[in-house]
Design a protein around this motif. Structure first.
Motif, PDB file in Angstrom:
ATOM      1  N   VAL A  52      29.130  56.855  47.722  1.00 27.98           N
ATOM      2  CA  VAL A  52      28.694  56.146  46.516  1.00 27.98           C
ATOM      3  C   VAL A  52      27.811  57.061  45.678  1.00 27.98           C
ATOM      4  CG1 VAL A  52      28.833  53.892  47.646  1.00 27.98           C
ATOM      5  CG2 VAL A  52      26.679  55.164  47.711  1.00 27.98           C
ATOM      6  N   ARG A  53      27.481  56.628  44.471  1.00 27.83           N
ATOM      7  CA  ARG A  53      26.771  57.490  43.530  1.00 27.83           C
ATOM      8  C   ARG A  53      25.270  57.268  43.505  1.00 27.83           C
ATOM      9  NH1 ARG A  53      30.736  57.361  38.163  1.00 27.83           N
ATOM     10  NH2 ARG A  53      32.602  58.173  39.208  1.00 27.83           N
ATOM     11  N   THR A  54      24.807  56.081  43.898  1.00 30.07           N
ATOM     12  CA  THR A  54      23.380  55.790  43.786  1.00 30.07           C
ATOM     13  C   THR A  54      22.860  55.164  45.079  1.00 30.07           C
ATOM     14  OG1 THR A  54      23.724  53.538  42.929  1.00 30.07           O
ATOM     15  CG2 THR A  54      23.660  55.344  41.316  1.00 30.07           C
ATOM     16  N   PRO A  55      21.542  55.293  45.348  1.00 27.69           N
ATOM     17  CA  PRO A  55      20.954  54.638  46.522  1.00 27.69           C
ATOM     18  C   PRO A  55      21.088  53.124  46.481  1.00 27.69           C
ATOM     19  CG  PRO A  55      19.475  56.322  45.655  1.00 27.69           C
ATOM     20  CD  PRO A  55      20.575  56.166  44.657  1.00 27.69           C
ATOM     21  N   GLU A  56      21.043  52.542  45.264  1.00 26.99           N
ATOM     22  CA  GLU A  56      21.175  51.093  45.140  1.00 26.99           C
ATOM     23  C   GLU A  56      22.548  50.624  45.622  1.00 26.99           C
ATOM     24  OE1 GLU A  56      18.042  52.594  42.558  1.00 26.99           O
ATOM     25  OE2 GLU A  56      20.178  53.109  42.690  1.00 26.99           O
ATOM     26  N   ALA A  57      23.581  51.357  45.206  1.00 25.58           N
ATOM     27  CA  ALA A  57      24.932  51.018  45.660  1.00 25.58           C
ATOM     28  C   ALA A  57      25.064  51.222  47.158  1.00 25.58           C
ATOM     29  CB  ALA A  57      25.964  51.875  44.914  1.00 25.58           C
ATOM     30  N   ALA A  58      24.401  52.252  47.693  1.00 26.02           N
ATOM     31  CA  ALA A  58      24.454  52.518  49.125  1.00 26.02           C
ATOM     32  C   ALA A  58      23.788  51.397  49.920  1.00 26.02           C
ATOM     33  CB  ALA A  58      23.780  53.849  49.444  1.00 26.02           C
ATOM     34  N   THR A  59      22.677  50.875  49.394  1.00 25.74           N
ATOM     35  CA  THR A  59      21.995  49.771  50.079  1.00 25.74           C
ATOM     36  C   THR A  59      22.892  48.548  50.153  1.00 25.74           C
ATOM     37  OG1 THR A  59      19.827  50.572  49.335  1.00 25.74           O
ATOM     38  CG2 THR A  59      19.970  48.276  50.058  1.00 25.74           C
ATOM     39  N   SER A  60      23.524  48.211  49.012  1.00 29.33           N
ATOM     40  CA  SER A  60      24.426  47.047  48.994  1.00 29.33           C
ATOM     41  C   SER A  60      25.643  47.287  49.877  1.00 29.33           C
ATOM     42  CB  SER A  60      24.877  46.761  47.558  1.00 29.33           C
ATOM     43  OG  SER A  60      23.776  46.462  46.742  1.00 29.33           O
ATOM     44  N   GLY A  61      26.255  48.478  49.734  1.00 25.89           N
ATOM     45  CA  GLY A  61      27.437  48.789  50.537  1.00 25.89           C
ATOM     46  C   GLY A  61      27.127  48.930  52.008  1.00 25.89           C
ATOM     47  N   GLY A  62      25.878  49.314  52.316  1.00 22.22           N
ATOM     48  CA  GLY A  62      25.515  49.511  53.709  1.00 22.22           C
ATOM     49  C   GLY A  62      25.196  48.239  54.458  1.00 22.22           C
ATOM     50  N   ILE A  63      24.947  47.138  53.702  1.00 26.77           N
ATOM     51  CA  ILE A  63      24.529  45.911  54.385  1.00 26.77           C
ATOM     52  C   ILE A  63      25.532  44.765  54.254  1.00 26.77           C
ATOM     53  CG2 ILE A  63      23.257  44.799  52.504  1.00 26.77           C
ATOM     54  CD1 ILE A  63      21.007  44.265  54.549  1.00 26.77           C
ATOM     55  N   ILE A  64      26.338  44.762  53.182  1.00 21.59           N
ATOM     56  CA  ILE A  64      27.180  43.595  52.921  1.00 21.59           C
ATOM     57  C   ILE A  64      28.203  43.357  54.037  1.00 21.59           C
ATOM     58  CG2 ILE A  64      28.888  44.853  51.535  1.00 21.59           C
ATOM     59  CD1 ILE A  64      28.933  42.342  49.700  1.00 21.59           C
ATOM     60  N   TRP A  65      28.766  44.438  54.597  1.00 20.62           N
ATOM     61  CA  TRP A  65      29.779  44.291  55.639  1.00 20.62           C
ATOM     62  C   TRP A  65      29.167  43.918  56.992  1.00 20.62           C
ATOM     63  CZ3 TRP A  65      29.639  47.541  59.911  1.00 20.62           C
ATOM     64  CH2 TRP A  65      28.775  48.639  59.813  1.00 20.62           C
ATOM     65  N   LEU A  66      27.833  44.079  57.107  1.00 22.33           N
ATOM     66  CA  LEU A  66      27.184  43.762  58.375  1.00 22.33           C
ATOM     67  C   LEU A  66      27.057  42.259  58.617  1.00 22.33           C
ATOM     68  CD1 LEU A  66      24.345  46.448  58.441  1.00 22.33           C
ATOM     69  CD2 LEU A  66      26.260  46.263  60.043  1.00 22.33           C
ATOM     70  N   PHE A  67      27.056  41.473  57.550  1.00 19.69           N
ATOM     71  CA  PHE A  67      26.900  40.030  57.730  1.00 19.69           C
ATOM     72  C   PHE A  67      28.053  39.413  58.521  1.00 19.69           C
ATOM     73  CE2 PHE A  67      23.746  40.591  54.368  1.00 19.69           C
ATOM     74  CZ  PHE A  67      22.707  39.800  54.861  1.00 19.69           C
TER      75      PHE A  67
END
Length: 288
Positions: free
Chosen positions: A190-205
């Motif tokens: 991903v391009r930004t830390p914000e996108a990484a935070t969202s992408g890093g947690i959404i699939w964990l739910f």
């Protein structure tokens, strides 16, 4: 007149040093750099500890006594049933931090800086994941203390010993380390830390909630129960409950539920092997 050509950064960069020993040394240097950075930003560690502590308290006192474990709705039974799931959730949610940290390093141009050094290419990612593992271990220690305070007691349902308890925490850290490599790949993609935070947690739910972490999987509909029983996350929770002597062990005939320790080891090693390979390849491509 002579033509002046500008060499590319890749051509100017010294060749990476090879060898397993050198790769380990380079990885430890990067890990040390990230650990020093953590000490200078203590709020990152603090907030990483507060979130799982809140989960322990909320699940214990809000859901305790209202969820059936086996044939019991006792708050004490659920409290001891819950802790293995909370521990496992904590180590896997560290994935989001790994993804955001690597994306932040990429955005700040650290990849280009490390390219100029004669170091093993995979050392940057390995060092980062090792540092995250240390932070996860600290969080687990604090969380275990809080769990003991609210009433978690290893050996509540079955006898256990210190060796089994330490083995359970070892499996948790192994799973957490495996998942940080998934976070590393996300952070590089991903391009930004914000996108990484969202992408890093959404699939964990779905991974953590379609499991045996918070409810007995036998109470799920059949198709959902099969997914939960073969979920790597569920295998680790089952293994920890078995080693901790906690109640609510799944009676499913699925192999991961029958041999949860082996299943956890196999799942974790496979995840590390696959996602480390993909992440290092992605890193090399980004640095190329």
């Amino acid at each position: 007149m002579s033509a002046v050509t500008e060499a590319s950064p890749k051509a100017l960069a010294p060749p990476p040093r090879g060898g397993v020993i050198q790769s380990i040394r380079d990885s430890l240097v990067i890990a040390r750099r990230n650990l020093i950075r953590m000490t200078r930003i203590p709020e990152v560690v603090l907030f990483g500890i507060i979130q799982p502590v809140m989960f322990v308290i909320l699940f214990t006192y809000v859901f305790g006594g209202s969820i059936r474990v086996g044939n019991s709705t006792s708050a004490e039974v659920y409290k001891n049933f819950l802790m293995a799931g909370i521990f496992a959730q904590t180590v896997t949610f560290a994935t989001a931090g790994s993804a955001a940290g690597i994306a932040d390093d990429m955005q700040k141009g650290l990849v280009d800086r490390f390219r100029s050094l004669p170091m093993a290419r995979g050392a940057v990612l390995t060092g980062r994941t090792v540092a995250d593992l240390v932070q996860t271990a600290i969080t687990l220690v604090v969380l275990a203390i809080v769990a003991l305070i609210v009433g978690w007691r290893p050996g509540f349902a079955e006898p256990t010993n210190i060796g089994k308890i330490l083995g359970a925490f070892g499996l948790l850290l192994l799973l957490g380390y495996a998942f940080t490599w998934i976070g590393a790949l996300i952070g590089l993609s991903v391009r930004t830390p914000e996108a990484a935070t969202s992408g890093g947690i959404i699939w964990l739910f779905p991974v953590t909630f379609i499991s045996n972490a918070f409810v007995d999987s036998s109470q799920m509909t059949p198709w959902l129960r099969h997914i939960a029983d073969w979920n790597p996350f569920s295998a680790t929770v089952q293994a920890c409950r078995q080693l901790f002597g906690d109640p609510g062990l799944s009676q499913s005939g699925a192999w991961p539920m029958q041999q949860p320790v082996w299943a956890t080891l196999i799942y974790s090693v496979l995840i590390i092997g696959i996602f480390r390979t993909l992440a290092v390849r992605k890193y090399r491509g980004a640095a190329g």
